[in-house]
Write an enzyme that holds these catalytic residues in place. Structure first.
Site, PDB file in Angstrom:
ATOM      1  N   SER A 114       0.856  -1.192   0.000  1.00  0.00           N
ATOM      2  CA  SER A 114       0.000   0.000   0.000  1.00  0.00           C
ATOM      3  C   SER A 114       0.887   1.235   0.000  1.00  0.00           C
ATOM      4  O   SER A 114       1.989   1.224   0.556  1.00  0.00           O
ATOM      5  CB  SER A 114      -0.895   0.023   1.247  1.00  0.00           C
ATOM      6  OG  SER A 114      -1.573   1.262   1.372  1.00  0.00           O
ATOM      7  N   TYR A 158      -2.205  -0.289  10.266  1.00  0.00           N
ATOM      8  CA  TYR A 158      -2.226  -0.649   8.848  1.00  0.00           C
ATOM      9  C   TYR A 158      -0.938  -0.194   8.169  1.00  0.00           C
ATOM     10  O   TYR A 158      -0.331  -0.944   7.402  1.00  0.00           O
ATOM     11  CB  TYR A 158      -3.436  -0.010   8.182  1.00  0.00           C
ATOM     12  CG  TYR A 158      -3.607  -0.380   6.726  1.00  0.00           C
ATOM     13  CD1 TYR A 158      -4.198  -1.582   6.364  1.00  0.00           C
ATOM     14  CD2 TYR A 158      -3.178   0.478   5.716  1.00  0.00           C
ATOM     15  CE1 TYR A 158      -4.361  -1.934   5.031  1.00  0.00           C
ATOM     16  CE2 TYR A 158      -3.330   0.135   4.379  1.00  0.00           C
ATOM     17  CZ  TYR A 158      -3.921  -1.063   4.044  1.00  0.00           C
ATOM     18  OH  TYR A 158      -4.071  -1.404   2.719  1.00  0.00           O
TER      19      TYR A 158
END
Length: 288
Positions: free
Chosen positions: A156, A169
């Site tokens: 990501s 995250y």
């Protein structure tokens, strides 16, 4: 747009009849990849937590590839034993695996650095350790086959620029980035290996992780767009598959990433992009 024949010529691992294993395959990018690769004639192993969504995804992909070319396996990637069993199931009926896509992930925000240890551990167990478990279970057999193979790990942009909002995250995806870089280095130094690793870095994508959205936001790409971009990037030999979206083209991503690494080089405060003293310098930098 690049054709399937061009992709498969450049990437023999994606040839018709070869086997792809995709985790997080019941929705989003994983399901989009399963459908696209099925259209290219590959056999597909879909792995996800056991649910009606996995059953539905299996039926959708089987309608493309045929029931004999699709296998759905319920597996929690945070559990190494379950991923080992996934490998056993995958290599059994379909022979050698030529593509492993470690794509499973969650985005639940466990909160501040000192809160909710169990929720932090759960997120890291899936997003980071799920990737490690996949590599451990599949890479040795893929290497032993001596055939062309690919391992694609889904990272990501938040693992690179680490914006405030969901620290757990960010940590998990930063770990995936570093791990995949090291994996690629190890594989290219493995004698006789024809196995390569790549890091998929989606942009703003409408998936099951898109918070508060029941319909695709205008700025987001679809999973299908991400997969098409991924295949073109792989054909070029890209390690970093840095996807744009409808809000951020590559030049914008490059500037944000360059600023982030500049925090270390210029000894700025951590996450200076969001520091009040650097609001104006950052805005000026982005206008250059």
């Amino acid at each position: 747009m690049i054709t399937d024949a061009e992709i498969q010529t450049a990437l023999p691992a994606l040839g018709p009849g070869n086997t792809a294993v995709i985790t997080g395959a019941a929705s989003g990018i994983g399901l989009a990849a399963a459908k696209r690769l099925a259209l290219m004639g590959m056999k597909i192993v879909l792995a996800d937590i056991g649910s009606a969504r996995l059953d539905d995804a299996s039926r959708v992909v089987a309608a493309i590839a045929g029931e004999d070319a699709v296998l759905a396996v319920a597996a929690d990637v945070s559990n190494a034993d379950e991923v080992d069993r996934l490998a056993e199931r995958a290599f059994g009926p379909f022979g050698d695996v030529s593509l492993l896509m470690n794509n499973a992930g969650v985005g639940n925000n466990p909160g501040k650095p000192w809160e909710n240890r169990d929720a932090w551990k759960r997120l890291l167990d899936i997003n980071f350790w799920g990737v490690v478990h996949g590599v451990e279970a599949f890479a040795p057999r893929m290497l032993a086959s001596a055939k062309p193979g690919l391992i694609i790990n889904t990272g990501s942009k938040q693992g690179i620029t680490t914006p405030p909002g969901n620290l757990a995250y960010n940590v998990s995806k930063a770990g995936v980035k570093t791990y995949t870089e090291g994996l690629a280095h190890a594989l290219r130094n493995e004698p006789g290996a024809h196995l390569a690793a790549h890091l998929l870095i989606p942009g703003f994508t409408f998936t099951g992780l898109t918070e508060g959205a029941t319909e695709k936001p205008a700025g987001a790409w679809t999973g299908e767009q991400v997969v098409d971009f991924m295949l073109e990037s792989l054909t070029r030999g890209d390690f970093y598959i840095l996807c744009p979206d409808n809000e951020a083209a590559r030049p914008l991503d490059e500037k944000r990433m360059a600023w982030a690494i500049g925090d270390i080089i210029e000894n700025r405060p951590a996450l200076s992009r969001w520091h009040p003293d650097y609001k104006e310098p950052f805005a000026a930098y982005m206008k250059r």
